[in-house]
Design an enzyme around this catalytic site. Structure first.
Site, PDB file in Angstrom:
ATOM      1  N   ASP A 109       0.823  -1.199   0.000  1.00 10.32           N
ATOM      2  CA  ASP A 109       0.000   0.000   0.000  1.00 10.32           C
ATOM      3  C   ASP A 109       0.864   1.259   0.000  1.00 10.32           C
ATOM      4  O   ASP A 109       1.937   1.271   0.603  1.00 10.32           O
ATOM      5  CB  ASP A 109      -0.903  -0.012   1.245  1.00 10.32           C
ATOM      6  CG  ASP A 109      -2.007   1.024   1.171  1.00 10.32           C
ATOM      7  OD1 ASP A 109      -2.339   1.475   0.057  1.00 10.32           O
ATOM      8  OD2 ASP A 109      -2.544   1.378   2.237  1.00 10.32           O
TER       9      ASP A 109
ATOM     10  N   GLY B 289       0.069   5.421  -4.549  1.00  5.17           N
ATOM     11  CA  GLY B 289      -0.514   6.696  -4.945  1.00  5.17           C
ATOM     12  C   GLY B 289      -0.018   7.853  -4.089  1.00  5.17           C
ATOM     13  O   GLY B 289       0.296   8.929  -4.601  1.00  5.17           O
TER      14      GLY B 289
ATOM     15  N   ARG C 278      -0.055   9.051 -10.542  1.00  5.12           N
ATOM     16  CA  ARG C 278      -0.214   7.838  -9.742  1.00  5.12           C
ATOM     17  C   ARG C 278       0.449   6.635 -10.391  1.00  5.12           C
ATOM     18  O   ARG C 278       1.023   5.785  -9.704  1.00  5.12           O
ATOM     19  CB  ARG C 278      -1.707   7.547  -9.526  1.00  5.12           C
ATOM     20  CG  ARG C 278      -2.366   8.475  -8.524  1.00  5.12           C
ATOM     21  CD  ARG C 278      -3.852   8.151  -8.388  1.00  5.12           C
ATOM     22  NE  ARG C 278      -4.071   6.798  -7.930  1.00  5.12           N
ATOM     23  CZ  ARG C 278      -4.093   6.441  -6.642  1.00  5.12           C
ATOM     24  NH1 ARG C 278      -3.895   7.352  -5.692  1.00  5.12           N
ATOM     25  NH2 ARG C 278      -4.319   5.188  -6.299  1.00  5.12           N
TER      26      ARG C 278
ATOM     27  N   HIS D 292       2.894   3.373  -9.071  1.00  4.03           N
ATOM     28  CA  HIS D 292       2.701   1.942  -9.313  1.00  4.03           C
ATOM     29  C   HIS D 292       3.943   1.325  -9.969  1.00  4.03           C
ATOM     30  O   HIS D 292       4.336   0.200  -9.650  1.00  4.03           O
ATOM     31  CB  HIS D 292       1.465   1.709 -10.177  1.00  4.03           C
ATOM     32  CG  HIS D 292       0.175   2.088  -9.500  1.00  4.03           C
ATOM     33  ND1 HIS D 292      -0.171   1.621  -8.250  1.00  4.03           N
ATOM     34  CD2 HIS D 292      -0.843   2.896  -9.899  1.00  4.03           C
ATOM     35  CE1 HIS D 292      -1.362   2.108  -7.913  1.00  4.03           C
ATOM     36  NE2 HIS D 292      -1.777   2.895  -8.895  1.00  4.03           N
TER      37      HIS D 292
ATOM     38  N   SER E 196      -7.109  -5.830  -5.995  1.00  6.25           N
ATOM     39  CA  SER E 196      -8.287  -6.370  -5.322  1.00  6.25           C
ATOM     40  C   SER E 196      -9.495  -6.322  -6.252  1.00  6.25           C
ATOM     41  O   SER E 196      -9.515  -5.592  -7.254  1.00  6.25           O
ATOM     42  CB  SER E 196      -8.582  -5.572  -4.051  1.00  6.25           C
ATOM     43  OG  SER E 196      -9.216  -4.350  -4.361  1.00  6.25           O
TER      44      SER E 196
ATOM     45  N   ASN F 173     -10.710  -2.874  -6.746  1.00  5.69           N
ATOM     46  CA  ASN F 173      -9.888  -1.902  -7.480  1.00  5.69           C
ATOM     47  C   ASN F 173     -10.452  -1.553  -8.859  1.00  5.69           C
ATOM     48  O   ASN F 173     -10.016  -0.563  -9.471  1.00  5.69           O
ATOM     49  CB  ASN F 173      -8.458  -2.413  -7.647  1.00  5.69           C
ATOM     50  CG  ASN F 173      -7.639  -2.331  -6.377  1.00  5.69           C
ATOM     51  OD1 ASN F 173      -6.646  -3.023  -6.218  1.00  5.69           O
ATOM     52  ND2 ASN F 173      -8.060  -1.483  -5.434  1.00  5.69           N
TER      53      ASN F 173
ATOM     54  N   ARG G  47     -11.601   2.073  -9.576  1.00  2.94           N
ATOM     55  CA  ARG G  47     -10.672   3.172  -9.828  1.00  2.94           C
ATOM     56  C   ARG G  47     -10.849   3.696 -11.259  1.00  2.94           C
ATOM     57  O   ARG G  47     -11.451   3.032 -12.105  1.00  2.94           O
ATOM     58  CB  ARG G  47      -9.235   2.703  -9.615  1.00  2.94           C
ATOM     59  CG  ARG G  47      -8.930   2.333  -8.175  1.00  2.94           C
ATOM     60  CD  ARG G  47      -7.473   2.004  -7.965  1.00  2.94           C
ATOM     61  NE  ARG G  47      -7.179   1.701  -6.567  1.00  2.94           N
ATOM     62  CZ  ARG G  47      -5.966   1.506  -6.083  1.00  2.94           C
ATOM     63  NH1 ARG G  47      -4.907   1.599  -6.881  1.00  2.94           N
ATOM     64  NH2 ARG G  47      -5.784   1.242  -4.797  1.00  2.94           N
TER      65      ARG G  47
ATOM     66  N   ARG H 197       1.430  -4.830   6.316  1.00  5.42           N
ATOM     67  CA  ARG H 197       0.808  -3.778   5.500  1.00  5.42           C
ATOM     68  C   ARG H 197       1.658  -2.525   5.593  1.00  5.42           C
ATOM     69  O   ARG H 197       2.035  -2.090   6.679  1.00  5.42           O
ATOM     70  CB  ARG H 197      -0.616  -3.462   5.949  1.00  5.42           C
ATOM     71  CG  ARG H 197      -1.239  -2.373   5.058  1.00  5.42           C
ATOM     72  CD  ARG H 197      -2.705  -2.204   5.258  1.00  5.42           C
ATOM     73  NE  ARG H 197      -3.232  -1.259   4.254  1.00  5.42           N
ATOM     74  CZ  ARG H 197      -4.450  -1.266   3.768  1.00  5.42           C
ATOM     75  NH1 ARG H 197      -5.310  -2.172   4.186  1.00  5.42           N
ATOM     76  NH2 ARG H 197      -4.835  -0.382   2.859  1.00  5.42           N
TER      77      ARG H 197
ATOM     78  N   ARG I 273      -5.527  -2.045   8.530  1.00  4.64           N
ATOM     79  CA  ARG I 273      -6.682  -2.894   8.236  1.00  4.64           C
ATOM     80  C   ARG I 273      -6.269  -3.931   7.198  1.00  4.64           C
ATOM     81  O   ARG I 273      -5.262  -3.777   6.512  1.00  4.64           O
ATOM     82  CB  ARG I 273      -7.866  -2.065   7.743  1.00  4.64           C
ATOM     83  CG  ARG I 273      -7.551  -1.185   6.546  1.00  4.64           C
ATOM     84  CD  ARG I 273      -8.761  -0.355   6.127  1.00  4.64           C
ATOM     85  NE  ARG I 273      -8.424   0.537   5.024  1.00  4.64           N
ATOM     86  CZ  ARG I 273      -7.991   1.786   5.182  1.00  4.64           C
ATOM     87  NH1 ARG I 273      -7.826   2.272   6.403  1.00  4.64           N
ATOM     88  NH2 ARG I 273      -7.715   2.537   4.137  1.00  4.64           N
TER      89      ARG I 273
ATOM     90  N   SER J  44      -8.365  -4.961   4.600  1.00  2.00           N
ATOM     91  CA  SER J  44      -8.922  -4.586   3.296  1.00  2.00           C
ATOM     92  C   SER J  44      -9.302  -5.807   2.457  1.00  2.00           C
ATOM     93  O   SER J  44      -8.930  -5.909   1.281  1.00  2.00           O
ATOM     94  CB  SER J  44      -7.938  -3.689   2.532  1.00  2.00           C
ATOM     95  OG  SER J  44      -7.743  -2.470   3.210  1.00  2.00           O
TER      96      SER J  44
END
Length: 257
Positions: free
Chosen positions: A32, A35, A45, A49, A77, A80, A83, A200, A206, A208
């Site tokens: 994570d 972005g 962004r 990646h 995911s 995703n 997006r 994470r 979390r 997610s």
């Protein structure tokens, strides 16, 4: 659950970092912060990646050198897809390039690649690439890399429940035979030990929708580092935190707490 900061490391920048003595067999990573990394630098962004793919290469190489047997990464995911279309298209392109450019190295290193996630909604060329990656590396035994792509844990568990319900409807099993083991056998990670450690990055705390069934007794480590900056040093730090934990699996610890 512990938030780990990166201060206090004894090594100099660029120096090799020793692996902790106690290692998890299976490490799962929620990658994570791509972005935010790009935004902090005034970059698009997609550049975050791209740098995230570089971080993945570094981290996988470090995990092999350290001796982690299984690595699962959350690459895309099932949520995703919401997006922007341009970002989703760019992410698909990065996946294709990663498989085409890195699969040979992974195969030569003895890494078996497995894919977890729904493939039915993917474009045929991507489905073919994923199938070829699994087929090419099927016999490799040094390490297993599970790529969670178009993956959602709730969807995975629901699919397992549907499969078991269909077996009951056909008279192939009874309701009483639906056990945790029966569900596990129908998950995307069937046959793979549950993760010992879930990492994470980016400071978010979390799961997610990632490996929620499999992570029931995993140790969770949250690190504030953004994923494009991740590598061996940050991985070793997470492993060191894992080594300080006492795993109880619902029972009592050594002090009876």
């Amino acid at each position: 659950m512990t938030m780990v900061d990166r201060q206090g490391l004894a090594s100099e920048p660029g120096a090799a970092v020793a692996a902790p003595a106690a290692l998890p067999r299976h490490v799962a990573i929620i990658m994570d912060g791509n972005g935010r990394w790009a935004k902090q630098r005034g970059l698009p962004r997609i550049e975050g990646h791209r740098r995230g793919v570089d971080a993945l290469r570094r981290t996988l190489r470090a995990a092999r050198e350290i001796g982690i047997e299984i690595v699962t990464v959350y690459s895309f995911s099932s949520e995703n897809w919401s997006r922007p279309a341009t970002e989703v298209s760019a992410l698909m392109g990065l996946l294709k390039r990663f498989i085409r450019n890195d699969l040979a190295e992974l195969h030569e290193a003895g890494v078996r690649v497995r894919i977890a996630g729904d493939r039915d909604s993917l474009e045929p060329d991507i489905r073919l690439l994923l199938t070829e990656a699994e087929a090419l590396t099927k016999a490799n035994t040094r390490q297993t890399l599970i790529v969670a792509f178009n993956y959602g844990s709730r969807q995975e568990i629901a699919a397992a429940a549907r499969a078991l319900a269909a077996e009951v409807a056909r008279g192939e099993r009874t309701v009483d035979s639906i056990t945790p083991e029966a569900i596990e056998a129908r998950l995307a990670t069937a046959g793979v030990p549950d993760p010992d450690l879930v990492i994470r990055t980016s400071g978010e705390m979390r799961l997610s929708n990632f490996l929620m069934w499999q992570s029931a007794y995993a140790e969770l480590v949250f690190q504030p580092i953004l994923w494009p900056d991740y590598g061996r040093e940050a991985l070793v730090e997470a492993l060191a935190e894992y080594g300080r934990r006492e795993r109880r699996y619902g029972g009592l610890g050594s002090v009876g707490a």
